[in-house]
Write an enzyme that holds these catalytic residues in place. Sequence first.
Site, mmCIF file in Angstrom:
data_model
loop_
_atom_site.group_PDB
_atom_site.id
_atom_site.type_symbol
_atom_site.label_atom_id
_atom_site.label_comp_id
_atom_site.label_asym_id
_atom_site.label_seq_id
_atom_site.Cartn_x
_atom_site.Cartn_y
_atom_site.Cartn_z
ATOM 1 N N ASP A 182 16.770 -10.260 -19.749
ATOM 2 C CA ASP A 182 17.593 -9.053 -19.766
ATOM 3 C C ASP A 182 16.793 -7.933 -20.460
ATOM 4 O O ASP A 182 16.240 -8.156 -21.546
ATOM 5 C CB ASP A 182 18.874 -9.358 -20.553
ATOM 6 C CG ASP A 182 19.877 -8.232 -20.458
ATOM 7 O OD1 ASP A 182 21.022 -8.507 -20.042
ATOM 8 O OD2 ASP A 182 19.528 -7.082 -20.801
ATOM 9 N N CYS A 252 19.074 5.184 -8.140
ATOM 10 C CA CYS A 252 19.322 5.640 -6.768
ATOM 11 C C CYS A 252 20.795 6.027 -6.644
ATOM 12 O O CYS A 252 21.436 5.754 -5.643
ATOM 13 C CB CYS A 252 18.906 4.597 -5.741
ATOM 14 S SG CYS A 252 19.740 3.020 -5.881
HETATM 15 N N1 SAM Z 1 12.583 -1.525 -9.601
HETATM 16 C C1 SAM Z 1 12.988 -2.312 -8.456
HETATM 17 C C2 SAM Z 1 12.129 -1.939 -7.264
HETATM 18 O O1 SAM Z 1 11.587 -0.824 -7.223
HETATM 19 O O2 SAM Z 1 11.979 -2.788 -6.370
HETATM 20 C C3 SAM Z 1 14.452 -2.126 -8.144
HETATM 21 C C4 SAM Z 1 15.313 -2.396 -9.317
HETATM 22 S S1 SAM Z 1 17.040 -2.399 -8.974
HETATM 23 C C5 SAM Z 1 17.379 -0.700 -8.918
HETATM 24 C C6 SAM Z 1 17.683 -2.840 -10.538
HETATM 25 C C7 SAM Z 1 17.345 -4.254 -10.976
HETATM 26 O O3 SAM Z 1 17.810 -4.388 -12.317
HETATM 27 C C8 SAM Z 1 18.014 -5.357 -10.193
HETATM 28 O O4 SAM Z 1 17.044 -6.273 -9.753
HETATM 29 C C9 SAM Z 1 18.937 -6.036 -11.202
HETATM 30 O O5 SAM Z 1 19.059 -7.437 -11.019
HETATM 31 C C10 SAM Z 1 18.235 -5.708 -12.489
HETATM 32 N N2 SAM Z 1 19.091 -5.738 -13.689
HETATM 33 C C11 SAM Z 1 20.442 -5.814 -13.796
HETATM 34 N N3 SAM Z 1 20.797 -5.845 -15.089
HETATM 35 C C12 SAM Z 1 19.665 -5.803 -15.813
HETATM 36 C C13 SAM Z 1 19.378 -5.849 -17.197
HETATM 37 N N4 SAM Z 1 20.362 -5.949 -18.109
HETATM 38 N N5 SAM Z 1 18.094 -5.806 -17.595
HETATM 39 C C14 SAM Z 1 17.089 -5.707 -16.681
HETATM 40 N N6 SAM Z 1 17.301 -5.670 -15.358
HETATM 41 C C15 SAM Z 1 18.576 -5.719 -14.928
#
Ligand code: SAM
Length: 331
Positions: A182, A252
């Site tokens: 996380d 996004c």
């Molecule tokens: N950066 C990625 C890309 O360009 O391919 C897309 C990321 S997507 C917008 C957000 C990601 O954050 C998801 O994969 C989700 O599982 C993850 N996520 C959700 N909660 C999170 C947390 N507490 N800490 C880190 N990542 C998290």
Amino acid sequence: MKTIIFPASADSSKLASKYGYDEWLVSRFMQYVPDVERFLAKMDARPTHYIRVNTLKIEPENLAERLASKGFELRRTFLSEVFAILRAPFSVGATTEYLLGYYYVQDLGSCVPVDAMELDSGSDLVVMDMAAAPGGKTTFISQKMKNAGVVVALEPQEKRLRSLVFNLARCGVTNTCVYLMDGGRANDLKLKFDRVLLDAPCSCEGVIPKDMLRKTSHKPDDIDYCANRQKMLIEAAAELVKPGGLLIYSTCSFAPEENEMIVDWLLGRINNRAGGENKARNARIEPLPHGNSGLTSFGGYTFDDNLKNARRFYPHIDNTLGFFVAKIRIR
Ligand code: SAM
């Protein structure tokens, strides 16, 4: 803070029914999106597809020639690595070149946060990608760094982590360590970074052109939920930045509660905090060459004037999906 809802008007009701949205969402768009009817019409059009050339494996000109010989028609964009696909005889994800990792299918707006990271200098940069799967930005970061330095990529969902690892392998990335973790716990690593990217989990309003169900499935509570998580993550992200380093925050989503309000909250926390023994830090948003100015007010709230340096990307103006990017220098 709760998602801000505006009273319905004849115009918002008419546009919502014409374009098939819940009214609350359209009345919000009417507050800040320029030329809202053209925006709603463009959101209904098939979005332009883009590919980002993986320069770890091939030069843009060589890839363009190979794809042209298969009948693809490409056009350059404002980023030298990114082509718009004007004509595709078949799916762009079904070529040998794709399987070889010569390119990544990625929206132009989604490449801007990495382009803003000032990575070209860096054989010894230490970079954090705090929400990394499926790796569109991680793989771009590594290519900008020419596979030198080190990238730490975090993702808390195991299933999504697998897609990240697959994409890193496909693209020939060798400078990245992946953690099932996380982002809120990133400071447990006890490392500091020259660059931190927080491509935050968000309500994804900006991808409505790819998923029309979101016009009515998206609810105000989604924005509340995401904004709370984004605050927690951006606070942790800022702690990771070495003095003089960069924090890039992106989503996004179009929602100001997930964008300007989050960054404004962070600037307030860092810039107004009592320093003591000259320990005060300072955060400033630096301008970016493309996109539209960030908002400096919304729903009766006024933000730090510096938010105008953040960038919004709109489908009807920029021919991208919806995107928000803030390049924050922390001293
Ligand atoms: N950066 C990625 C890309 O360009 O391919 C897309 C990321 S997507 C917008 C957000 C990601 O954050 C998801 O994969 C989700 O599982 C993850 N996520 C959700 N909660 C999170 C947390 N507490 N800490 C880190 N990542 C998290």
